[in-house]
Scaffold this active site. Structure first.
Site, PDB file in Angstrom:
ATOM      1  N   ARG A 180       0.848  -1.219   0.000  1.00 14.29           N
ATOM      2  CA  ARG A 180       0.000   0.000   0.000  1.00 14.29           C
ATOM      3  C   ARG A 180       0.882   1.268   0.000  1.00 14.29           C
ATOM      4  NH1 ARG A 180      -2.217  -3.536  -1.119  1.00 14.29           N
ATOM      5  NH2 ARG A 180      -4.060  -4.537  -0.295  1.00 14.29           N
ATOM      6  N   SER A 231     -10.699  -0.746   3.606  1.00 10.40           N
ATOM      7  CA  SER A 231     -10.048  -1.103   4.879  1.00 10.40           C
ATOM      8  C   SER A 231      -9.607   0.164   5.593  1.00 10.40           C
ATOM      9  CB  SER A 231      -8.809  -1.960   4.629  1.00 10.40           C
ATOM     10  OG  SER A 231      -9.192  -3.152   4.001  1.00 10.40           O
ATOM     11  N   GLU A 301      -5.280   3.304   6.716  1.00  6.09           N
ATOM     12  CA  GLU A 301      -5.074   3.184   5.259  1.00  6.09           C
ATOM     13  C   GLU A 301      -5.841   4.309   4.560  1.00  6.09           C
ATOM     14  OE1 GLU A 301      -5.121  -0.779   3.673  1.00  6.09           O
ATOM     15  OE2 GLU A 301      -5.922  -0.098   1.743  1.00  6.09           O
TER      16      GLU A 301
HETATM   17  C1  LIG Z   1     -15.697  -0.973  -0.627  1.00  2.01           C
HETATM   18  C2  LIG Z   1     -14.239  -0.703  -0.848  1.00  2.01           C
HETATM   19  C3  LIG Z   1     -13.364  -1.748  -1.054  1.00  2.01           C
HETATM   20  C4  LIG Z   1     -12.000  -1.501  -1.244  1.00  2.01           C
HETATM   21  N1  LIG Z   1     -11.175  -2.558  -1.444  1.00  2.01           N
HETATM   22  C5  LIG Z   1      -9.870  -2.318  -1.645  1.00  2.01           C
HETATM   23  C6  LIG Z   1      -8.975  -3.413  -1.871  1.00  2.01           C
HETATM   24  O1  LIG Z   1      -9.369  -4.570  -1.930  1.00  2.01           O
HETATM   25  N2  LIG Z   1      -7.664  -3.124  -2.051  1.00  2.01           N
HETATM   26  C7  LIG Z   1      -7.178  -1.845  -2.019  1.00  2.01           C
HETATM   27  O2  LIG Z   1      -5.980  -1.655  -2.207  1.00  2.01           O
HETATM   28  N3  LIG Z   1      -7.999  -0.810  -1.797  1.00  2.01           N
HETATM   29  C8  LIG Z   1      -9.320  -1.011  -1.617  1.00  2.01           C
HETATM   30  N4  LIG Z   1     -10.148   0.051  -1.394  1.00  2.01           N
HETATM   31  C9  LIG Z   1      -9.579   1.423  -1.296  1.00  2.01           C
HETATM   32  C10 LIG Z   1      -9.498   2.196  -2.637  1.00  2.01           C
HETATM   33  O3  LIG Z   1     -10.469   1.744  -3.557  1.00  2.01           O
HETATM   34  C11 LIG Z   1      -8.114   2.098  -3.264  1.00  2.01           C
HETATM   35  O4  LIG Z   1      -7.127   2.633  -2.405  1.00  2.01           O
HETATM   36  C12 LIG Z   1      -8.029   2.802  -4.608  1.00  2.01           C
HETATM   37  O5  LIG Z   1      -6.794   2.517  -5.203  1.00  2.01           O
HETATM   38  C13 LIG Z   1      -8.179   4.323  -4.502  1.00  2.01           C
HETATM   39  O6  LIG Z   1      -8.379   4.818  -5.819  1.00  2.01           O
HETATM   40  P1  LIG Z   1      -9.199   6.149  -6.086  1.00  2.01           P
HETATM   41  O7  LIG Z   1      -9.185   6.428  -7.532  1.00  2.01           O
HETATM   42  O8  LIG Z   1     -10.527   6.091  -5.460  1.00  2.01           O
HETATM   43  O9  LIG Z   1      -8.279   7.183  -5.337  1.00  2.01           O
HETATM   44  P2  LIG Z   1      -8.715   8.430  -4.466  1.00  2.01           P
HETATM   45  O10 LIG Z   1      -9.390   7.944  -3.222  1.00  2.01           O
HETATM   46  O11 LIG Z   1      -9.446   9.420  -5.307  1.00  2.01           O
HETATM   47  O12 LIG Z   1      -7.289   9.015  -4.104  1.00  2.01           O
HETATM   48  C14 LIG Z   1      -6.395   8.271  -3.314  1.00  2.01           C
HETATM   49  C15 LIG Z   1      -5.056   8.997  -3.320  1.00  2.01           C
HETATM   50  O13 LIG Z   1      -4.506   8.938  -4.611  1.00  2.01           O
HETATM   51  C16 LIG Z   1      -4.250  10.262  -5.099  1.00  2.01           C
HETATM   52  N5  LIG Z   1      -4.525  10.247  -6.535  1.00  2.01           N
HETATM   53  C17 LIG Z   1      -5.651   9.856  -7.181  1.00  2.01           C
HETATM   54  N6  LIG Z   1      -5.479   9.957  -8.521  1.00  2.01           N
HETATM   55  C18 LIG Z   1      -4.220  10.452  -8.702  1.00  2.01           C
HETATM   56  C19 LIG Z   1      -3.456  10.800  -9.853  1.00  2.01           C
HETATM   57  N7  LIG Z   1      -3.933  10.645 -11.099  1.00  2.01           N
HETATM   58  N8  LIG Z   1      -2.198  11.290  -9.672  1.00  2.01           N
HETATM   59  C20 LIG Z   1      -1.693  11.451  -8.424  1.00  2.01           C
HETATM   60  N9  LIG Z   1      -2.369  11.142  -7.288  1.00  2.01           N
HETATM   61  C21 LIG Z   1      -3.616  10.636  -7.440  1.00  2.01           C
HETATM   62  C22 LIG Z   1      -5.202  11.167  -4.334  1.00  2.01           C
HETATM   63  O14 LIG Z   1      -4.697  12.485  -4.291  1.00  2.01           O
HETATM   64  C23 LIG Z   1      -5.181  10.483  -2.979  1.00  2.01           C
HETATM   65  O15 LIG Z   1      -4.008  10.825  -2.293  1.00  2.01           O
HETATM   66  C24 LIG Z   1     -11.512  -0.162  -1.226  1.00  2.01           C
HETATM   67  C25 LIG Z   1     -12.409   0.896  -1.025  1.00  2.01           C
HETATM   68  C26 LIG Z   1     -13.752   0.631  -0.849  1.00  2.01           C
HETATM   69  C27 LIG Z   1     -14.702   1.795  -0.664  1.00  2.01           C
END
Ligand SMILES: Cc1cc2nc3c(=O)[nH]c(=O)nc-3n(C[C@H](O)[C@H](O)[C@H](O)COP(=O)(O)OP(=O)(O)OC[C@H]3O[C@@H](n4cnc5c(N)ncnc54)[C@H](O)[C@@H]3O)c2cc1C
Length: 330
Positions: A180, A231, A301
């Protein structure tokens, strides 16, 4: 604040076609459904306008905060009045390269990416099909599940490095992936634009069956019916966060509208009217209780953003030492 207002005015003038949401409730842009107004959210159509935004912000001594699907963030109830937020929702290019690798822009959802790989008989992204994030957010977090992580399948990443306004192609090794973790968390200033994924050939039906199996597991174990950010805590070395929380008797524990999920103790859910303060207080209570019980310090996380969130909080100050071959030094 003055810089931000001047930058917004300049961006409106130089990019008249750009969609800008002003004083937009952040709860509409995240999976937790929590968060007050953002001063501004821009959704550039393509990388050229994204680069232009970054350039204008830099002229005003500002940098963008990048937003993917908001599935890993707790936004503050008070909103974010000091940030220029850039959403990647329109960066949706996804195609097969001549050598069989997959090219995906930052805003492509991990589910769509995994589905695309399956349709082309490419295996290795099944684990990602149920993660509700984007390529950009996933790379920054090195998202993973069920034994797979993006680091296993990323060949290279194209990034705009804000301090010097230049684009770089980083190899997998240069992304500094860990559990992560990536160098994009350790060092601020990286706007992730796209990535190339290298997968193995596989059987379409078997890949689809694996994806169904993993998603069924998710539905069975995770509280997908309630808003959350996944998580709540990273896995502490040698332990499982959910088990530690469960053993501390905290399953179902509530602060206001925030609750440790009764279905999966590793999740904090919004039962309907949770505030960011409820979630924050609950996270701290859980962390402190587990620490008192076991001596294990769990690290959230979820990215918790305070109303006066500064981009410096998003990674230590940016390095400036450009090294040979156009890459960025550690
Ligand atoms: C129901 C549920 C289940 C989940 N299961 C998992 C799982 O199994 N495994 C897991 O790892 N995670 C899981 N997650 C967490 C999440 O989905 C991941 O961490 C995912 O990778 C976040 O992506 P996002 O586009 O939503 O990022 P965001 O939440 O929008 O952003 C996360 C971070 O990334 C940065 N960011 C986003 N896009 C960019 C970009 N283009 N350039 C630079 N920085 C950027 C943002 O500034 C922020 O710091 C889960 C979440 C939920 C709600």
């Amino acid at each position: 604040m003055e810089n931000l207002e001047n930058a917004i005015a300049a961006i409106k003038k130089e990019l008249p076609g750009l969609k800008l949401l002003e004083n937009e409730p952040l709860k509409n842009h995240c999976s937790f459904r929590i968060g007050g107004p953002a001063r501004v959210i821009a959704a550039p159509q393509d990388m050229t306008s994204l680069s232009k935004i970054c350039c204008i912000l830099k002229e005003h001594e500002l940098a963008p905060f990048l937003l993917g699907n908001g599935s890993n963030i707790l936004f503050p109830d008070e909103g974010l009045s000091e940030l220029f937020i850039v959403s990647t929702e329109k960066l949706q290019k996804l195609f097969l390269l001549p050598d069989g690798a997959i090219y995906a822009e930052a805003g492509v959802s991990l589910a769509k990416l995994a589905g695309f790989a399956q349709q082309h008989g490419l295996k290795g992204l099944e684990f990602a099909s149920g993660i509700p994030g984007t390529v950009g957010g996933g790379l920054r977090m090195n998202a993973g599940a069920y034994g797979g992580e993006l680091k296993d399948v990323v060949e290279s990443v194209v990034t705009l490095y804000v301090p010097d306004q230049a684009m770089y192609e980083l190899t997998n090794e240069q992304c500094g992936f860990g559990y992560r973790m990536s160098r994009f968390q350790k060092t601020g200033g990286f706007v992730l634009l796209s990535a190339v994924f290298r997968l193995e050939p596989g059987d379409r039906d078997e890949i689809a069956a694996k994806m169904r199996e993993l998603n069924e597991k998710r539905r069975e174990k995770q509280p997908l019916d309630l808003p959350s950010a996944g998580s709540a805590f990273k896995r502490p070395e040698g332990h499982f966060a959910a088990a530690l929380i469960d053993e501390a008797g905290l399953k179902g524990y509530r602060v206001g509208g925030a609750q440790v999920s009764e279905k999966h103790a590793g999740f904090v859910v919004n039962t309907g009217d949770a505030t960011s303060h409820d979630v924050y207080d609950l996270l701290m209570y859980v962390r402190n209780t587990v620490y008192k019980n076991t001596g294990v310090a769990m690290e959230p996380e979820i990215i918790v953003m305070a109303p006066d969130y500064k981009l410096e909080d998003h990674g230590p100050s940016v390095p400036r030492n450009r090294i040979s071959e156009g890459m960025i030094g550690e």
